[in-house]
Design a protein around this motif. Structure first.
Motif, PDB file in Angstrom:
ATOM      1  N   ALA A  18       1.036  -1.292   0.097  1.00  0.00           N
ATOM      2  CA  ALA A  18       0.422  -0.010  -0.050  1.00  0.00           C
ATOM      3  C   ALA A  18       0.587   1.116   0.028  1.00  0.00           C
ATOM      4  CB  ALA A  18      -0.707  -0.229   1.179  1.00  0.00           C
ATOM      5  N   LYS A  19       2.250   1.503   0.812  1.00  0.00           N
ATOM      6  CA  LYS A  19       2.432   2.260   0.953  1.00  0.00           C
ATOM      7  C   LYS A  19       3.716   2.767  -0.693  1.00  0.00           C
ATOM      8  CE  LYS A  19       3.692   2.117   5.561  1.00  0.00           C
ATOM      9  NZ  LYS A  19       4.578   1.754   6.977  1.00  0.00           N
ATOM     10  N   ARG A  20       3.922   1.390  -1.202  1.00  0.00           N
ATOM     11  CA  ARG A  20       4.817   1.473  -2.479  1.00  0.00           C
ATOM     12  C   ARG A  20       3.848   2.112  -3.525  1.00  0.00           C
ATOM     13  NH1 ARG A  20       9.362  -1.723  -2.361  1.00  0.00           N
ATOM     14  NH2 ARG A  20       9.569  -0.843  -4.896  1.00  0.00           N
ATOM     15  N   GLU A  21       2.513   1.414  -3.667  1.00  0.00           N
ATOM     16  CA  GLU A  21       1.214   2.073  -4.084  1.00  0.00           C
ATOM     17  C   GLU A  21       1.110   4.161  -4.237  1.00  0.00           C
ATOM     18  OE1 GLU A  21      -0.775  -1.445  -5.597  1.00  0.00           O
ATOM     19  OE2 GLU A  21      -1.872  -0.238  -3.480  1.00  0.00           O
ATOM     20  N   ALA A  22       1.651   3.483  -2.953  1.00  0.00           N
ATOM     21  CA  ALA A  22       0.816   5.515  -2.584  1.00  0.00           C
ATOM     22  C   ALA A  22       1.573   5.860  -3.686  1.00  0.00           C
ATOM     23  CB  ALA A  22       0.393   5.797  -1.203  1.00  0.00           C
ATOM     24  N   ARG A  23       3.486   5.609  -3.430  1.00  0.00           N
ATOM     25  CA  ARG A  23       4.289   6.520  -3.632  1.00  0.00           C
ATOM     26  C   ARG A  23       4.024   6.863  -5.542  1.00  0.00           C
ATOM     27  NH1 ARG A  23      10.102   4.072  -2.634  1.00  0.00           N
ATOM     28  NH2 ARG A  23      10.165   6.289  -3.269  1.00  0.00           N
ATOM     29  N   LEU A  24       2.947   5.570  -6.034  1.00  0.00           N
ATOM     30  CA  LEU A  24       2.906   6.360  -7.592  1.00  0.00           C
ATOM     31  C   LEU A  24       2.263   6.988  -7.709  1.00  0.00           C
ATOM     32  CD1 LEU A  24       4.345   2.672  -8.746  1.00  0.00           C
ATOM     33  CD2 LEU A  24       5.585   4.861  -9.160  1.00  0.00           C
ATOM     34  N   SER A  25       1.495   7.473  -7.137  1.00  0.00           N
ATOM     35  CA  SER A  25      -0.105   8.174  -6.676  1.00  0.00           C
ATOM     36  C   SER A  25       0.409   9.371  -7.733  1.00  0.00           C
ATOM     37  CB  SER A  25      -0.792   8.346  -5.663  1.00  0.00           C
ATOM     38  OG  SER A  25       0.402   9.284  -5.392  1.00  0.00           O
ATOM     39  N   PRO A  26      -0.486   9.865  -7.768  1.00  0.00           N
ATOM     40  CA  PRO A  26      -0.221  11.095  -8.861  1.00  0.00           C
ATOM     41  C   PRO A  26       0.386  12.776  -8.439  1.00  0.00           C
ATOM     42  CG  PRO A  26      -2.409  10.936 -10.159  1.00  0.00           C
ATOM     43  CD  PRO A  26      -1.726   9.538  -8.671  1.00  0.00           C
ATOM     44  N   ARG A  27      -0.025  12.757  -7.256  1.00  0.00           N
ATOM     45  CA  ARG A  27       0.331  13.748  -6.335  1.00  0.00           C
ATOM     46  C   ARG A  27       1.734  13.198  -5.442  1.00  0.00           C
ATOM     47  NH1 ARG A  27      -2.803  15.887  -0.466  1.00  0.00           N
ATOM     48  NH2 ARG A  27      -1.134  17.311   0.169  1.00  0.00           N
ATOM     49  N   ALA A  28       1.915  12.250  -5.816  1.00  0.00           N
ATOM     50  CA  ALA A  28       3.020  11.191  -4.369  1.00  0.00           C
ATOM     51  C   ALA A  28       4.417  11.788  -5.695  1.00  0.00           C
ATOM     52  CB  ALA A  28       3.187  10.424  -4.374  1.00  0.00           C
ATOM     53  N   MET A  29       3.683  10.893  -6.939  1.00  0.00           N
ATOM     54  CA  MET A  29       5.087  11.677  -8.733  1.00  0.00           C
ATOM     55  C   MET A  29       4.766  12.813  -8.363  1.00  0.00           C
ATOM     56  SD  MET A  29       3.647   8.447 -10.849  1.00  0.00           S
ATOM     57  CE  MET A  29       5.744   8.991 -12.359  1.00  0.00           C
ATOM     58  N   GLU A  30       4.377  14.299  -8.379  1.00  0.00           N
ATOM     59  CA  GLU A  30       4.031  15.805  -8.588  1.00  0.00           C
ATOM     60  C   GLU A  30       5.554  15.645  -7.956  1.00  0.00           C
ATOM     61  OE1 GLU A  30       4.355  19.071 -10.123  1.00  0.00           O
ATOM     62  OE2 GLU A  30       3.693  17.364 -10.939  1.00  0.00           O
ATOM     63  N   GLU A  31       5.488  15.002  -6.355  1.00  0.00           N
ATOM     64  CA  GLU A  31       6.696  15.816  -5.116  1.00  0.00           C
ATOM     65  C   GLU A  31       7.255  15.824  -5.328  1.00  0.00           C
ATOM     66  OE1 GLU A  31       4.416  14.403  -1.552  1.00  0.00           O
ATOM     67  OE2 GLU A  31       3.382  16.090  -1.771  1.00  0.00           O
ATOM     68  N   ARG A  32       7.688  14.009  -6.210  1.00  0.00           N
ATOM     69  CA  ARG A  32       8.503  13.076  -6.537  1.00  0.00           C
ATOM     70  C   ARG A  32       9.357  13.506  -7.008  1.00  0.00           C
ATOM     71  NH1 ARG A  32       9.203   6.916  -7.443  1.00  0.00           N
ATOM     72  NH2 ARG A  32      11.499   6.264  -8.026  1.00  0.00           N
ATOM     73  N   PHE A  33       9.010  14.152  -8.304  1.00  0.00           N
ATOM     74  CA  PHE A  33       9.780  14.925  -9.499  1.00  0.00           C
ATOM     75  C   PHE A  33      10.264  16.390  -8.918  1.00  0.00           C
ATOM     76  CE2 PHE A  33       7.182  12.591 -12.391  1.00  0.00           C
ATOM     77  CZ  PHE A  33       8.018  11.474 -12.847  1.00  0.00           C
ATOM     78  N   GLU A  34       9.185  16.658  -8.463  1.00  0.00           N
ATOM     79  CA  GLU A  34       9.806  18.329  -7.600  1.00  0.00           C
ATOM     80  C   GLU A  34      11.549  18.262  -7.392  1.00  0.00           C
ATOM     81  OE1 GLU A  34       9.786  22.152  -7.363  1.00  0.00           O
ATOM     82  OE2 GLU A  34       8.286  21.222  -8.624  1.00  0.00           O
TER      83      GLU A  34
END
Length: 408
Positions: A374-390
């Protein structure tokens, strides 16, 4: 050396032979010769005049009009340079020779403040060991001549400066040495006097000293005692130096990309003196300045080309750097997706094994794995990926983060 004519002499010369023949004698184009005639208001034979005269027909010679007020009463044809040079420089030389026609190398010229300061400095200077006085301070013309040549130098400098003014150059002196300056270029120059070197001849007194030392040396050799013998040896000059009175005017070195470099030295010779070469020097100045400008423009164009190539290489390297970073970011996400698929397959397989019989450790592992999924899937959510790219500075204006242009 330039040839100087009165208007009347030049008028008679123009009507004595066709301009095409006269132009060859002067090593100048007939077009330039026509321009010199117009500049000095000297009529020349019209087209077909010489053919009619050769056929025995009656021809009329146009009279020489009076010189216009303020116009030059002498016509100077500067010496030609027969060395091969680029067409552009040849055109500059011809135009300079047309302008030089208004000069007169035999007339005195008004004083110039830079020349006056230079001459004053030379007259105050102490001669060197070879009999030369020098002016090489800021604001002065660089000169190295004998004191006896200063008066000649004054005449030559004044005439050269006046001839240079006809070519659009003025003598300027700022923080450095004096130079000739036009709208586009500055050209440095210097004047030196040739030095003749002769083997030094001992005087009778010096010869006596040397012979006395030689006798002392021979006595020391017999006694086998060399104390202080060589230290006592008299020292005499090896050479005598004599200023020749021959002056040499030299422009700064100018490099030409193709072809031979323009003439930069003008020297006294058997049949010519520097003070009578002002027009030739001024024409050389115009050509040398044109060559210097051409070389500067070429180097600037080459520098722009090099800079453009460097910019293109840097842009290509920057694009590759961005693509590599994005590809690495994508590879990391795809790698996580692969891990998620494997986790999902594992979780789908384990419930049957857990329900068959009690396995507390396996149950705990399954619970932890499902929470981890569940945590790993949350990291691939649109919001999490936006924060990751930032955070990783990807897919934005700062995509080139960490890029350093190559020095080469």
């Amino acid at each position: 050396m330039a040839r100087v004519f009165t208007r009347e002499e030049f008028y008679e010369l123009v009507w004595s032979k066709p301009l095409t023949h006269l132009a060859k004698e002067f090593a100048i184009s007939d077009v330039a010769l026509h321009k010199i005639c117009r500049k000095h208001d000297i009529p020349n034979p019209p087209l077909g005049w010489w053919a009619k005269k050769a056929a025995g027909k009656k021809v009329k010679q146009a009279p020489l009009p009076k010189a216009k007020a303020g116009s030059a009463d002498r016509i100077t044809i500067a010496n030609a340079d027969l060395s091969r040079e680029a067409a552009a420089l040849a055109g500059v030389r011809e135009q300079a020779r047309i302008l030089a026609s208004e000069g007169d190398d035999s007339q005195s010229a008004p004083p110039h403040p830079v020349i006056e300061r230079t001459l004053a400095g030379l007259r105050k200077a102490k001669p060197s060991d070879i009999g030369i006085v020098a002016a090489d301070r800021p604001g002065l013309i660089k000169c190295e001549v004998a004191s006896a040549s200063i008066d000649r130098l004054a005449i030559a400098l004044q005439r050269i400066v006046r001839a240079a003014e006809l070519q659009g150059f003025e003598l300027v002196a700022g923080e450095g040495l004096a130079k000739f300056k036009s709208e586009n270029e500055t050209v440095g120059f210097s004047i030196t006097e040739t030095i003749r070197r002769e083997k030094y001849v001992l005087t009778d007194g010096e010869r006596a000293k040397e012979e006395a030392w030689e006798r002392k040396r021979d006595r020391a050799a017999h006694r086998n005692s060399w104390d202080d013998v060589f230290f006592d040896k008299p020292r005499f000059p090896e050479w005598d130096y004599h200023p020749t009175g021959q002056l040499s005017f030299e422009f700064e070195q100018v490099y030409v990309f193709r072809g031979s470099a323009p003439r930069r030295s003008f020297r006294d010779a058997k049949v010519q003196r520097l003070e009578n070469m002002a027009s030739d020097v001024a024409v050389g100045l115009a050509v040398l300045a044109a060559a210097k400008t051409e070389d500067r423009l070429r180097r600037e164009a080459e520098q722009r080309r090099i800079e453009e190539e460097r910019r293109r290489r840097e842009l290509a390297a920057r694009v590759k750097h961005v693509d590599d970073r994005r590809a690495a970011g994508l590879a990391a996400i795809l790698s996580e997706l692969d891990e998620l698929d494997r986790l999902r397959r594992l979780i789908a397989m384990l419930p049957e094994e857990v329900s068959a019989e009690p396995r507390p450790r396996l149950s705990a592992f399954l619970d932890w794995t499902m929470e981890h999924l569940a945590k790993r899937e949350a990291r691939l959510s649109p919001r999490a990926m936006e924060e990751r790219f930032e955070a990783e500075r990807l897919f934005g204006d700062d995509d080139d983060h960490g890029f350093t242009p190559s020095r080469w």
